[in-house]
Design an enzyme around this catalytic site. Structure first.
Site, mmCIF file in Angstrom:
data_model
loop_
_atom_site.group_PDB
_atom_site.id
_atom_site.type_symbol
_atom_site.label_atom_id
_atom_site.label_comp_id
_atom_site.label_asym_id
_atom_site.label_seq_id
_atom_site.Cartn_x
_atom_site.Cartn_y
_atom_site.Cartn_z
ATOM 1 N N ASP A 38 14.717 19.968 -30.003
ATOM 2 C CA ASP A 38 14.404 21.338 -29.605
ATOM 3 C C ASP A 38 13.543 22.079 -30.618
ATOM 4 O OD1 ASP A 38 16.193 21.625 -31.646
ATOM 5 O OD2 ASP A 38 17.656 22.814 -30.535
ATOM 6 N N ASP A 88 11.053 18.010 -34.299
ATOM 7 C CA ASP A 88 11.343 16.916 -33.364
ATOM 8 C C ASP A 88 10.109 16.437 -32.605
ATOM 9 O OD1 ASP A 88 14.116 16.911 -33.910
ATOM 10 O OD2 ASP A 88 14.392 18.632 -32.592
ATOM 11 N N GLU A 97 0.805 -1.223 0.000
ATOM 12 C CA GLU A 97 0.000 0.000 0.000
ATOM 13 C C GLU A 97 0.836 1.271 0.000
ATOM 14 O OE1 GLU A 97 -0.270 -1.695 4.281
ATOM 15 O OE2 GLU A 97 -0.189 -2.418 2.235
ATOM 16 N N ASP A 108 19.723 14.778 -32.097
ATOM 17 C CA ASP A 108 20.063 15.452 -33.346
ATOM 18 C C ASP A 108 21.548 15.798 -33.284
ATOM 19 O OD1 ASP A 108 19.943 16.660 -35.770
ATOM 20 O OD2 ASP A 108 18.503 18.208 -35.206
ATOM 21 N N ASP A 122 4.654 0.025 7.015
ATOM 22 C CA ASP A 122 4.601 1.184 6.120
ATOM 23 C C ASP A 122 5.569 2.270 6.551
ATOM 24 O OD1 ASP A 122 2.670 -0.165 4.735
ATOM 25 O OD2 ASP A 122 0.979 0.929 5.620
#
Length: 918
Positions: free
Chosen positions: A651, A655, A342, A385, A748
């Protein structure tokens, strides 16, 4: 040099060459749209309209629009702004966090617990759900705010020609780009960002950077084309046959910028109708499933099936063997919660948020989507690139070659003379990038008796995209009565103006081709001596030149690229170069950086491959050249099909498709606006070293999450198996629902330490992949071992308590098992994490990785053990139905735990030997 005129006024007589089908009045355009799709509906068709036809269809002219017209169109078409995402509201962001599978299951279990009046279980479970959603939505909100601070306008103002009345003279005004409308006539100059899609009317030496749209690193020459399309040769200037709109010389697009020269243009499209906005439509925003989603969802649904089967099995077994009914439902729900990790949503979000926060603070890297940090840690292929990543967006001189092809500084010297005096006499605002490179190299190499300052400039004929050369006229020292013409430019253009026989011309052309094939760019240089004259020089004087040689140039390498490529290789990441540049140029850059380009695959070969064949080739090939945006996206998708986890660094608008196709989209802070909105990760600079930092943070977080899952799930499974067996063997419930709840709470709290652990270097060296099958093997084996320890504890309890089933015996049994569960959990945290490896954590090539346990885990394990030993002795233990245990139990329990520790070590060693590569 005078501009070339390209358009007549709107009041001229009809052009007999103009087909009526292309004349679409702006009044006929649909409301809310610009007229560009109607005017240039077929940008690549052979029936492309002339400038005059475009002006008529826009109800405009070379003198610009009336102010009244512009106001009406602004109201009709809206502002010239890119469609932006609306900020996500807090409630919506919170609800979106519930889509996590474990969070959804926890919510259902909490509601079921509330329905059966198990209020403690319901409250704690629902609190975990709320905390997880708050953490995740809060961190994503912080990332969105950081990204919003990076947003910049594509352009702020534009020079627009507007008229106050029909007879008034046009006046140039600086207006915000948001006020541009179709039909506006604008002026462009060096450094200007093109504020909308435009058609050129006039131009002088205009070159435009289109790298944000096409990926080309070299400025593209632009000039008006006014010959009717049906008269143009399909291979002549301005032809668009077989080419996309970006190749058309008369069109400029929003998102590009002016490198040199000037021009006048008419706006044809604004806002959402521009090509810049169209590249980022709503359909493109739908991302494919990421690596994080695939791995976590696979593990989640495997466990969810177990959890959904557990309550019915508990109810049926107790009803059949013990005659119990619905009174065991709270216990069955508690058992299901006990199997559930959990804390997974909380730990995942905390680990990722902590990594994202450290990245932003220390390296200026903003993670917009938290799961993307895990994906960064899992990537084994990074697609980039060339321009701006491996190379800088500027050339540098490689060599100066004489006529024979050997090194000779003569060509560089005269190229520098040309560059210097062209700049000074032609009144250019700034030198071309090639001129800057030539002048820088000349200053470094110059050892001549005649420095550049010794020449006197007479005249200059600047570079023209049609001639493809520039000429400077100078007076040399000691050469009274003579002028020297110095010409440099494209090889073919210079050679055809030189006094050469055909054989020599062919030889020089082959020499240039060999240099170009090696990835270099060439400038040819020639000169001629002319008698001094007062009359002005013109392009007709560029003849009978003496050829001097070539200046070769290459792309300037990014200083940090070589080290960054080596670091990525050490982390097991393959770098793929996807570029629109020439194969030879990109191969040369890769070799200079130490990256073996191997076989370079061009766009033509990509088109010829099926998706299956491309997936095989993409896994093998390092460099892909002359790629369009569609090619880049297809290559990235092929890599994912081949089972690779991919990141894409881009950029520009070109792209965007590849960024959407990748598991992680990455862009620098100075990327175009829509690229920053699309990206999952935003870098301070376009630097591979920054990506290395981000990948390290991702693997750090992923390693902690994997450790938590393997240790917690195996322990939980063992506890559940033992609890089910005990429930069938004992005449009473082996543990009360409240005790199960408190035990889970203790687990936990201790497990939060996993989010702050520091994994070993092995974890950071290789991609950590969360494979459901590996998890199933691991948790099954170690879960059964844990269940064996629990069942051994039953025997100890039966012996120590003499098998009593009285009320006191039940309380002591509950206390003994509660203590044993917490102590075995502490042992698992220490022994499966420390002493060498994190058992079961595997990298992408199958190697088991791990490392030494950190301080947070030791502290958490010790705290868990202390709570297990002392809680039954406190008043809270009495309230929970637990009592003190006899000393004999602790002695026997120590024996069981010692044997369990040895068994854990032996199982860990065997598991490592089985899963380690031979």
């Amino acid at each position: 040099m005078p501009e070339s005129s390209a358009a007549a006024g709107p009041g001229s007589t009809d052009d007999p060459d103009a087909p009526s089908a292309v004349v679409v009045p702006i009044a006929g355009a649909k409301a809310g749209r610009s007229a560009a799709p109607d005017v240039l509906a077929d940008a690549s068709a052979t029936a492309a309209p002339t400038s005059l036809q475009v002006l008529r269809s826009l109800d405009s002219g070379p003198r610009g629009l009336l102010e009244e017209q512009a106001g009406e169109r602004l109201a009709r078409f809206g502002e010239n702004t890119l469609p932006a995402w609306r900020p996500v509201s807090w409630p919506r962001r919170f609800l979106r966090s519930l889509r996590d599978p474990f969070t959804s299951v926890l919510l259902c279990l909490g509601l079921v617990s509330a329905a059966v009046a198990s209020w403690g279980t319901a409250c704690v479970t629902l609190v975990l759900v709320v905390v997880s959603c708050l953490l995740r939505s809060g961190e994503e909100h912080r990332a969105d705010r950081s990204t919003a601070a990076l947003r910049e306008l594509v352009a702020t103002t534009a020079t627009v020609l507007r008229r106050a009345g029909p007879d008034a003279a046009p006046r140039a005004r600086e207006l915000p780009v948001g006020e541009l409308v179709p039909g506006d006539v604008i002026r462009l100059g060096p450094g200007d960002l093109v504020p909308a899609d435009v058609r050129l009317l006039r131009a002088s030496g205009l070159t435009v950077h289109q790298s944000a749209l096409t990926g080309e690193s070299v400025p593209v020459a632009k000039h008006p084309v006014d010959t009717p399309s049906w008269l143009r040769a399909t291979t002549g200037p301005g032809s668009s046959a077989g080419e996309g709109p970006f190749a058309r010389p008369e069109l400029c697009f929003q998102g590009s910028s002016v490198a040199s020269g000037s021009g006048t243009a008419v706006v044809t499209a604004t806002g959402a109708e521009t090509g810049f906005a169209a590249a980022y439509d709503g359909s493109a925003r739908r991302r494919e499933t990421s690596a994080f989603d695939r791995s976590v969802h696979g593990i989640s649904w495997t466990l969810i099936r177990f959890m959904l089967l557990t309550p019915p099995l508990v109810l049926m077994a107790n009803a059949a063997l013990r005659g119990r009914g619905l009174e065991t439902l709270p216990f069955a729900v508690a058992v299901a919660v006990g199997l559930t990790p959990e804390m997974l949503p909380v730990i995942v979000t905390t680990a990722l948020a902590r990594g994202a926060s450290l990245l932003a603070r220390n390296h200026g890297v903003i993670v917009k989507r938290l799961p993307a940090l895990h994906d960064l840690g899992a990537i084994d292929v990074l697609c980039v690139d060339k321009t701006g990543t491996l190379t800088q967006d500027r050339p540098v001189v490689e060599s100066s070659l004489g006529v024979s092809g050997r090194s000779d500084a003569e060509a560089l010297h005269w190229a520098a003379v040309n560059a210097l005096w062209t700049l000074q006499l032609a009144d250019l605002p700034a030198p071309d990038a090639l001129d800057e490179a030539v002048l820088d190299a000349a200053e470094e190499w110059e050892e001549r008796d005649e420095p550049l300052s010794a020449y006197e400039g007479i005249a200059a004929l600047p570079f023209d995209p049609v001639r493809r050369l520039a000429t400077a006229v100078v007076r040399r020292p000691g050469r009274l009565g003579f002028h020297t013409l110095v010409t440099k430019g494209a090889v073919e253009s210079v050679l055809e103006r030189c006094a050469l026989d055909e054989a020599e011309r062919i030889r020089l052309g082959e020499l240039a081709a060999r240099e170009t094939a090696g990835g270099l760019r060439l400038i040819a240089v020639a000169r001629a001596e002319r008698p001094a004259r007062p009359r002005a020089y013109s392009t007709s004087d560029e003849r009978d030149l003496t050829f001097l040689g070539f200046v070769t140039l290459r792309d300037a390498l990014t200083p940090s690229a070589s080290d960054a490529l080596a670091a990525l290789d050490n982390r097991g990441i393959a770098v793929k170069v996807l570029t629109g540049d020439d194969p030879g140029t990109v191969a040369r850059a890769c070799r200079d950086l130490g990256l073996d380009p191997g076989e370079v695959m061009s766009a033509e070969r990509i088109d010829a491959l099926s998706d299956g064949k491309l997936a095989e080739a993409a896994d093998r090939v390092t460099v892909f050249a002359r790629c369009t945006p569609e090619h880049k996206a297809r290559i990235v998708s092929a890599l994912r099909t081949a089972g690779r986890t991919t990141g894409f660094l881009g950029d520009g608008v070109n792209d965007l498709p590849a960024m959407h196709a990748a598991d992680v989209g990455i862009c620098p802070r100075n990327a175009v606006d829509v690229a920053r909105e699309t990206a999952d990760v935003v870098l301070a600079e376009k630097d591979l070293a920054a990506i290395d930092h981000a990948i390290t943070a991702g693997r750090h977080s992923s390693g902690n999450i994997a450790t938590y899952l393997r240790i917690t799930l195996s322990s939980n499974l063992g506890n559940v198996i033992a609890m089910l067996a005990a429930g069938l063997m004992l005449p009473f419930l082996p543990m009360l629902p409240a005790q199960v709840l408190v035990q889970n709470l203790c687990f936990d709290v201790a497990q939060l330490a996993f989010a702050f652990d520091r994994p070993a270097s092995e974890v950071l060296r290789w991609p950590t992949v969360l494979r459901p099958r590996d998890f199933l093997h691991f948790i099954t084996g170690f879960g059964l071992l844990n269940a064996t320890a629990d069942l051994a504890t039953f025997t100890v309890l039966a012996f120590a308590l003499h098998g009593s089933a009285t009320s006191g015996g039940q309380e002591a049994f509950h206390s003994g098992w509660f203590t044993e569960n917490l102590l075995t959990q502490a042992l698992v945290m220490l022994l499966l994490r420390t002493g060498g490896r994190v058992v079961g954590a595997r990298n992408a090539d199958g190697r088991i990785v791990g490392g030494h346990g950190g301080g947070p885990l030791r502290v958490a394990a010790c705290g868990l053990a202390v709570v297990g030993l002392l809680l039954p002795l406190t008043p809270l233990g009495g309230l929970l139905g637990m009592s003190a245990l006899p000393p004999l139990y602790y002695l026997l329990l120590a024996t069981v735990l010692t044997l369990y520790a040895y068994a854990l070590r032996a199982a860990r060693t065997r598991y490592e030997q089985k899963w380690s590569p031979s």
